[in-house]
Design a protein around this motif. Sequence first.
Motif, PDB file in Angstrom:
ATOM      1  N   SER A  92       0.853  -1.198   0.000  1.00 35.27           N
ATOM      2  CA  SER A  92       0.000   0.000   0.000  1.00 35.27           C
ATOM      3  C   SER A  92       0.881   1.237   0.000  1.00 35.27           C
ATOM      4  O   SER A  92       1.972   1.227   0.575  1.00 35.27           O
ATOM      5  CB  SER A  92      -0.874   0.036   1.255  1.00 35.27           C
ATOM      6  OG  SER A  92      -1.653  -1.113   1.346  1.00 35.27           O
ATOM      7  N   GLN A  94       0.515   5.946  -0.671  1.00 34.30           N
ATOM      8  CA  GLN A  94      -0.414   7.082  -0.677  1.00 34.30           C
ATOM      9  C   GLN A  94      -1.376   7.032  -1.867  1.00 34.30           C
ATOM     10  O   GLN A  94      -2.459   7.580  -1.807  1.00 34.30           O
ATOM     11  CB  GLN A  94       0.362   8.414  -0.739  1.00 34.30           C
ATOM     12  CG  GLN A  94       1.080   8.764   0.537  1.00 34.30           C
ATOM     13  CD  GLN A  94       2.506   8.246   0.516  1.00 34.30           C
ATOM     14  OE1 GLN A  94       2.778   7.179  -0.036  1.00 34.30           O
ATOM     15  NE2 GLN A  94       3.412   8.989   1.116  1.00 34.30           N
ATOM     16  N   LEU A 111      -7.177   5.543  -5.025  1.00 38.55           N
ATOM     17  CA  LEU A 111      -7.839   6.130  -3.850  1.00 38.55           C
ATOM     18  C   LEU A 111      -9.351   6.289  -4.026  1.00 38.55           C
ATOM     19  O   LEU A 111     -10.116   6.065  -3.096  1.00 38.55           O
ATOM     20  CB  LEU A 111      -7.223   7.506  -3.540  1.00 38.55           C
ATOM     21  CG  LEU A 111      -5.795   7.478  -2.984  1.00 38.55           C
ATOM     22  CD1 LEU A 111      -5.348   8.888  -2.660  1.00 38.55           C
ATOM     23  CD2 LEU A 111      -5.712   6.595  -1.758  1.00 38.55           C
ATOM     24  N   LEU A 114     -11.533   3.391  -2.923  1.00 41.10           N
ATOM     25  CA  LEU A 114     -11.486   2.875  -1.559  1.00 41.10           C
ATOM     26  C   LEU A 114     -12.791   3.235  -0.865  1.00 41.10           C
ATOM     27  O   LEU A 114     -13.436   4.216  -1.216  1.00 41.10           O
ATOM     28  CB  LEU A 114     -10.304   3.488  -0.798  1.00 41.10           C
ATOM     29  CG  LEU A 114      -8.909   3.030  -1.208  1.00 41.10           C
ATOM     30  CD1 LEU A 114      -7.857   3.785  -0.410  1.00 41.10           C
ATOM     31  CD2 LEU A 114      -8.749   1.540  -0.991  1.00 41.10           C
ATOM     32  N   SER A 118     -11.839   6.968   4.206  1.00 41.78           N
ATOM     33  CA  SER A 118     -10.652   6.175   4.491  1.00 41.78           C
ATOM     34  C   SER A 118      -9.420   7.064   4.376  1.00 41.78           C
ATOM     35  O   SER A 118      -9.483   8.140   3.785  1.00 41.78           O
ATOM     36  CB  SER A 118     -10.542   5.010   3.515  1.00 41.78           C
ATOM     37  OG  SER A 118     -10.274   5.495   2.231  1.00 41.78           O
ATOM     38  N   ALA A 119      -8.323   6.614   4.951  1.00 43.44           N
ATOM     39  CA  ALA A 119      -7.091   7.396   4.903  1.00 43.44           C
ATOM     40  C   ALA A 119      -5.901   6.457   4.952  1.00 43.44           C
ATOM     41  O   ALA A 119      -6.035   5.290   5.322  1.00 43.44           O
ATOM     42  CB  ALA A 119      -7.039   8.373   6.066  1.00 43.44           C
ATOM     43  N   PHE A 120      -4.749   7.003   4.570  1.00 50.16           N
ATOM     44  CA  PHE A 120      -3.516   6.217   4.578  1.00 50.16           C
ATOM     45  C   PHE A 120      -2.749   6.525   5.856  1.00 50.16           C
ATOM     46  O   PHE A 120      -2.515   7.677   6.189  1.00 50.16           O
ATOM     47  CB  PHE A 120      -2.676   6.583   3.359  1.00 50.16           C
ATOM     48  CG  PHE A 120      -1.385   5.822   3.274  1.00 50.16           C
ATOM     49  CD1 PHE A 120      -1.393   4.447   3.034  1.00 50.16           C
ATOM     50  CD2 PHE A 120      -0.171   6.459   3.434  1.00 50.16           C
ATOM     51  CE1 PHE A 120      -0.212   3.739   2.956  1.00 50.16           C
ATOM     52  CE2 PHE A 120       1.021   5.749   3.352  1.00 50.16           C
ATOM     53  CZ  PHE A 120       0.995   4.390   3.115  1.00 50.16           C
ATOM     54  N   ASP A 121      -2.415   5.476   6.593  1.00 50.74           N
ATOM     55  CA  ASP A 121      -1.648   5.651   7.823  1.00 50.74           C
ATOM     56  C   ASP A 121      -0.180   5.383   7.510  1.00 50.74           C
ATOM     57  O   ASP A 121       0.209   4.246   7.270  1.00 50.74           O
ATOM     58  CB  ASP A 121      -2.162   4.660   8.878  1.00 50.74           C
ATOM     59  CG  ASP A 121      -1.436   4.832  10.201  1.00 50.74           C
ATOM     60  OD1 ASP A 121      -0.399   5.497  10.206  1.00 50.74           O
ATOM     61  OD2 ASP A 121      -1.912   4.280  11.207  1.00 50.74           O
ATOM     62  N   HIS A 127      -3.780   1.422   4.389  1.00 49.79           N
ATOM     63  CA  HIS A 127      -4.993   2.234   4.380  1.00 49.79           C
ATOM     64  C   HIS A 127      -5.953   1.684   5.429  1.00 49.79           C
ATOM     65  O   HIS A 127      -5.918   0.505   5.751  1.00 49.79           O
ATOM     66  CB  HIS A 127      -5.644   2.158   3.003  1.00 49.79           C
ATOM     67  CG  HIS A 127      -4.908   2.926   1.970  1.00 49.79           C
ATOM     68  ND1 HIS A 127      -5.191   4.237   1.674  1.00 49.79           N
ATOM     69  CD2 HIS A 127      -3.876   2.576   1.165  1.00 49.79           C
ATOM     70  CE1 HIS A 127      -4.377   4.654   0.732  1.00 49.79           C
ATOM     71  NE2 HIS A 127      -3.560   3.663   0.398  1.00 49.79           N
ATOM     72  N   TRP A 129     -10.171   2.026   6.939  1.00 56.38           N
ATOM     73  CA  TRP A 129     -11.532   2.497   6.697  1.00 56.38           C
ATOM     74  C   TRP A 129     -12.155   2.761   8.053  1.00 56.38           C
ATOM     75  O   TRP A 129     -11.978   1.977   8.993  1.00 56.38           O
ATOM     76  CB  TRP A 129     -12.297   1.418   5.935  1.00 56.38           C
ATOM     77  CG  TRP A 129     -13.738   1.724   5.661  1.00 56.38           C
ATOM     78  CD1 TRP A 129     -14.277   2.909   5.285  1.00 56.38           C
ATOM     79  CD2 TRP A 129     -14.832   0.801   5.734  1.00 56.38           C
ATOM     80  NE1 TRP A 129     -15.632   2.790   5.110  1.00 56.38           N
ATOM     81  CE2 TRP A 129     -16.004   1.507   5.381  1.00 56.38           C
ATOM     82  CE3 TRP A 129     -14.937  -0.560   6.052  1.00 56.38           C
ATOM     83  CZ2 TRP A 129     -17.264   0.904   5.353  1.00 56.38           C
ATOM     84  CZ3 TRP A 129     -16.175  -1.165   6.026  1.00 56.38           C
ATOM     85  CH2 TRP A 129     -17.329  -0.429   5.668  1.00 56.38           C
ATOM     86  N   TYR A 151      -8.099  -1.717   9.250  1.00 56.51           N
ATOM     87  CA  TYR A 151      -6.915  -1.649   8.399  1.00 56.51           C
ATOM     88  C   TYR A 151      -6.979  -2.651   7.263  1.00 56.51           C
ATOM     89  O   TYR A 151      -7.568  -3.723   7.397  1.00 56.51           O
ATOM     90  CB  TYR A 151      -5.665  -1.928   9.232  1.00 56.51           C
ATOM     91  CG  TYR A 151      -5.144  -0.700   9.941  1.00 56.51           C
ATOM     92  CD1 TYR A 151      -4.453   0.269   9.233  1.00 56.51           C
ATOM     93  CD2 TYR A 151      -5.352  -0.529  11.296  1.00 56.51           C
ATOM     94  CE1 TYR A 151      -3.973   1.397   9.875  1.00 56.51           C
ATOM     95  CE2 TYR A 151      -4.874   0.589  11.944  1.00 56.51           C
ATOM     96  CZ  TYR A 151      -4.187   1.559  11.229  1.00 56.51           C
ATOM     97  OH  TYR A 151      -3.718   2.667  11.862  1.00 56.51           O
TER      98      TYR A 151
END
Lengths: 220, 203
Positions: A92, A94, A111, A114, A118-121, A127, A129, A151
């Motif tokens: 995964s 960005q 992106l 998705l 949701s975001a990217f950690d 990513h 949710w 995750y």
Amino acid sequence: MFVLSVLKDKIPIHPSRFGVPPEQALINEINKKYANRVLHDVGLCVCVFDIAEAGEGKIRYGDGFLWYTVIFRMTVFRPFPSEVILAKVKSSDQDGIQLSVGFFDDMHVPLIYLPQPSAFDPNERAHFWLPGSEAASAHELLDSPVSERMYIDQGEIMRVRVEMDEFYDDEPGPPKATEGVQVQREARRPPYTITCSIAEQGLGPITWWKSAQAEAMDEG
Amino acid sequence: MEVINSRASLLSNYEVLTLLRDLESDYIAKSKTSVRIKKEEDAAGPSAPKAYDPLEDISENLRTMEVEAIQYLSAEYQPMRAQMPAGITMLVKSLAPYGLNKSEKLQIVNLAPTEPVELYVIVEELEDRLGEKLEDVLTSVRTSLAKEPAAAQQPVSVVAEMEVYQEQVYDEDGQWEQDANDVEFVDAGEGAGIEGDLDVDDE
């Protein structure tokens, strides 16, 4: 996921293979030429399914090969748009998630496909949710408690929908040079890419929906 | 090369898996023959004419494809482990009255949904089209799968067998595989031991 494609080609058989039954020799040669290769607008060839038609072998001027005109059926990997398949998360970043089905790796979830929000950690390099969250920006999402995040980890099995597939046929061309120094060519695009989506109920890691089912059972 | 029809028909995952397993067993048979031929050649001495080696006809690409695709298609998250040709035929027949189209049926066979949410992603407008009949579809999918994945036993043994023969084959070639060298090294060790014994006898 897999289809049969009917192809026609001229296949040469080397004299050292004349002892092998012609059908077997042809299948071997076709597999050598096509297996694990992408055909433009056809897909990724797996192996010969069967030979439909083969002419008489002819010897041309110049070499001792027997040339056969063969019509054969090829097993091809080409999932159709809207098909649902299982794939493994390869990595995964960005820009999205890279998927793999083992024999084919050029699959990704961008992106926009998705589940929202949701975001990217960046710490986990994954990513996540946040179902039912009101947060809109990535900052708000990253402030959420970790226990609520779902995750998408590396190596997880996902159910994905194929949205689109694209073929690129980049010509290699002559090497470019400026002032006598060879310029590094930009990375070539993969010849066949599949864009997938998990932005739907029931898509995403299969464990999400297995557990959701179990919870619903418990409540009921 | 000419493409006559790029999508002549659809194949289910099970069919592809069967095809690849056939190729795999074919390869195992060939590697056995190859090992035998090489042994005979060694016995005949270096001057003997080279016989036809069936392994030369199998390309690396095909092997990669075979191994990786079998791995994916027979992974534990795939329903193909529990599927049988008879079960699939029965399933397709029992799906006929629900008015599903070809691609939806194919996906039901490939994914074998046993929960409503799994079926939901495959069939568009599931509630309107199937309604109450949803459970019937899931039941027929469940009955089509073997209770005890008997088929799963066989592939495991095939894989094990394959590994054994691969080792043997690479042992003979010993060109590119790193661990093949290890095996050869062991062989050399045994040979050295014998030589040592002979030395002792001489003295």
